[in-house]
Design an enzyme around this catalytic site. Structure first.
Site, PDB file in Angstrom:
ATOM      1  CG  HIS B 276      -0.651   0.100   2.528  1.00 33.94           C
ATOM      2  ND1 HIS B 276      -0.061   1.158   3.265  1.00 33.94           N
ATOM      3  CD2 HIS B 276      -0.281  -0.925   3.396  1.00 33.94           C
ATOM      4  CE1 HIS B 276       0.229   1.010   4.357  1.00 33.94           C
ATOM      5  NE2 HIS B 276       0.257  -0.419   4.639  1.00 33.94           N
ATOM      6  CD  GLU B 322      -3.288  -1.689   5.466  1.00 30.28           C
ATOM      7  OE1 GLU B 322      -3.420  -2.596   6.107  1.00 30.28           O
ATOM      8  OE2 GLU B 322      -3.043  -0.579   5.889  1.00 30.28           O
ATOM      9  CG  HIS B 420       0.490   2.394  12.716  1.00 29.79           C
ATOM     10  ND1 HIS B 420      -0.498   1.638  12.998  1.00 29.79           N
ATOM     11  CD2 HIS B 420       0.959   1.837  11.473  1.00 29.79           C
ATOM     12  CE1 HIS B 420      -1.185   1.009  11.981  1.00 29.79           C
ATOM     13  NE2 HIS B 420      -0.206   1.042  11.050  1.00 29.79           N
TER      14      HIS B 420
END
Lengths: 453, 453
Positions: B276, B322, B420
């Site tokens: 992605h 995504e 993240h």
């Protein structure tokens, strides 16, 4: 008194592991993942002591640390094994400059190879580039005499296991200075042994030969080596100016550090697990081989913490002087022989503290087959890659006195990026990767102990 | 025109690989290790474009980059597939402070979870700590109403595969805000989904539910979570002050980027490989999922460079969105269905660019068995761990339209340390690990193409 002890079984049949083995190995991994102590031990060793080249004050501190750390675990016996070690010192930071006819000099990041003599002030000479010792041997003497020989063959990037490429390219570092001196050269410049493309020079051991002049040898970063090679193409008459103040001092007294859990049933039979306590003087000796030391200590802790106390004696050995002499490894095997010790297996972790892959076994084929039976027990942990191969330098001298030499094998992709450099520091070590390694080692010791070989 | 093409074989028998396959796969790995382009492509994507959350200008730049990068490879067709995506923006850096009765406030590193509403200025409230959604549901409403619910269950360290622990602990992040709001809470504070112990907060998607109040949700670092938990034990009446200015703007037009090598014999049958293109707005989206994008592009390059041109059509797809919607993955499957496309297999790389371990296969048992026959070809590269399991979010919507979904599986130990976060940057990626991954993916595509399923 030995007569009162049960006889040690002479040879075991290959034993199919049981469901109990699977459960016990899971307990070892759980303990390591939940409460592993390798990482915090390594933080101390690398952060509070740091680099610890044989003969240095830091190496002496590391001996004390190793002894204390194992004593705290309440092992049955912790002791030191005296060994005289070489004492090489780097001196002032090395300097190197490429000087071409025109323009100002180009600085090169270099480090002396371990064991090299110094340059005695500035040493300036022309440069002849070769890709191999054979190519050097074939050159007319006039092209070599009075120059630096620049060994510039890269490590082969095509091997999946980087250690194989390291082994193959390593002849330049190990033997380059002798080969250069034999042809009348004044020094050796060696491309760093790494697959990374950067400006970090990698040290490592080199040796001299009786009757051959001792010429200085330095490692260039891969970037620096490429730069020098390119400049040589434009100007084959350029020179390099090298300044190194390294020297070898008299041998120093040092120690292997040994901790033991005494076997409950066959205490005379010994399983050794170890790493080397010394490191190069750059960086912190984190992956090479702080990780092997803390994992070896941890392997014993895991056996105690899980209550899987061995019937055979298990020894953690922190070997001194792997990097530039292997005196500790040699001494350990000598004493084992002199005392007529009964060694079942010796395991070493000296390929970094990365994610486990399996083990390299150096033993007779029948013994290898016995160990391979246990492979399925390691598959759930991604460490079931069992192969025949080199097991380790420290335990190497035990060959012939032990039934199996076993090398702990972990992911090799990142190791040579930082190996023998200022970048071999604690932050490159991942906690879980390290602890999984200690668990893999403890699990194999558990099986070696239970089934013998 | 389709009638002029050879019919696509309906079902293949499990095929034992040949010596030629082994040689061809070695050629793929050699090309990747010697001349792989993934790493330099990733350097550009992460360094020149950086983080690229759906709807952001950087995401639009990444679309252009993906198109241009594939066009340069001389693929048969490169095109964009339009898709409307959510547009959430973080706004100003978040602030959070623990305020106890005595003493001054304790600052907490926090980040808004993706999709969260803002706090509308400072939001101060008491805190109730829970370990699970079930525990929250069982609490008396008076203990929750008007407070922050603090979800503090750590990821389970005992799983060897960290993704499993992530999946299990993820309900707190995904559903915490809704569960909190249903009990009258004013917000959710969620322990970061990582096994590392540090001060780095991890964002990630969360969602709201029709008819339930939208309350703000933030992630605390693991260190911050432990600190808050400890302070709560001493003073259960402490409060937290949270300030977040994030908001959701209208949807934005964006694109999947698709590059194709047209099959020489069965062009209507398609093998998809993708990652992605979007990422969270912190860090550089290096391992998540810049690596999957450059590996997918590289897989096609490797087939071309080795001359192993496929008989079936192979498509690299850089999916958009995504992270917070999967709109790109859904759109790709919708269009495939609308066009009645014939999809053999779809592969995804979205677990980081670490050393390959194998593949997770989501397919009927008979299909899994056909793929497992190829396992020995991957063992020499350490990537022969084939398992049944989740294959990937982007390709998930193809389920039922494709014979096999395949997830590229690599070492998982380091992934959630940086996932993240602001630390998901290029320097965490190792060149050889990344290139080995692209080679593994290309090798499996080579076999899927040759043998079908």
């Amino acid at each position: 008194m030995a007569l009162l002890l049960p006889a040690v079984p002479l040879a075991a049949q290959a034993q199919t592991p049981t469901a109990t083995d699977s459960v016990n190995i899971r307990r070892i991994y759980d303990e390591a993942l939940a409460r592993g102590q390798s990482y915090e031990n390594l933080r101390y060793l690398t952060g509070q002591i740091g680099a610890r080249l044989s003969g240095s004050p830091q190496a002496a501190q590391a001996v004390q640390w190793g002894q204390l750390t194992m004593e705290k675990l309440g092992l049955d016996r912790v002791y030191l094994q005296e060994v005289m070690v070489p004492h090489w010192v780097r001196g002032k930071p090395e300097k190197a400059t490429i000087r071409a006819d025109k323009g100002k000099g180009v600085s090169l990041n270099v480090v002396a190879l371990g064991g090299s003599v110094g340059t005695g002030g500035k040493l300036r000479a022309g440069v002849v580039e070769v890709q191999s010792l054979a190519q050097l041997a074939a050159l007319p003497e006039a092209q070599v005499k009075g120059k630096f020989v620049f060994f510039n063959r890269p490590m082969n990037p095509l091997y999946v296991e980087t250690g194989k490429a390291y082994g193959e390219a390593g002849d330049q570092r190990r033997s380059g200075a002798v080969a250069a001196a034999k042809r009348g050269a004044v020094g050796a410049l060696v491309r760093s042994l790494t697959l990374a493309q950067d400006d970090l020079p990698h040290t490592g051991t080199m040796s001299y030969q009786e009757g051959v002049a001792k010429v200085p040898a330095a490692a260039l970063s891969t970037k620096g080596a490429d730069e020098l090679s390119q400049l040589l193409k434009a100007d084959s008459n350029l020179s390099v100016e090298l300044e190194m103040s390294c020297q070898t001092l008299p041998d120093v007294k040092s120690y292997n550090v040994i901790g033991e859990i005494k076997g409950t049933k066959y205490p005379v039979q010994i399983i050794t697990v170890g790493g080397h306590l010394d490191s190069w003087d750059l960086g912190q000796g984190a992956h090479d081989d702080g990780t092997g030391c803390v994992q070896s200590i941890e392997a014993l802790r895991l056996l105690k913490a899980t209550g899987l106390l061995p019937e055979r004696t298990v020894r953690a050995v922190l070997f001194m002087n792997e990097e530039n002499g292997n005196r500790g490894g040699i001494k350990y095997a000598e004493i084992a022989k002199a005392n007529n010790e009964n060694h079942l297996a010796a395991m070493e972790s000296d390929g970094g503290g990365f994610t486990p892959r399996g083990f390299n076994i150096d033993a007779a084929p029948a013994v290898v087959r016995k160990i391979e039976v246990w492979q399925p027990l390691f598959a759930p942990y991604g460490s079931g890659q069992f192969a025949q191969g080199h097991a380790g330098t420290d335990i190497g001298p035990l060959k012939g006195q032990v039934q199996a030499l076993v090398g702990y094998d972990c992911d090799s992709q990142r190791y040579f990026d930082i190996h023998h450099t200022a970048a071999d520091t604690f932050d490159k070590v991942n906690r879980r990767e390290l602890e999984l390694g200690g668990a893999s080692m403890a699990a194999l010791i558990y099986l070696l102990n239970k089934y013998g070989l």
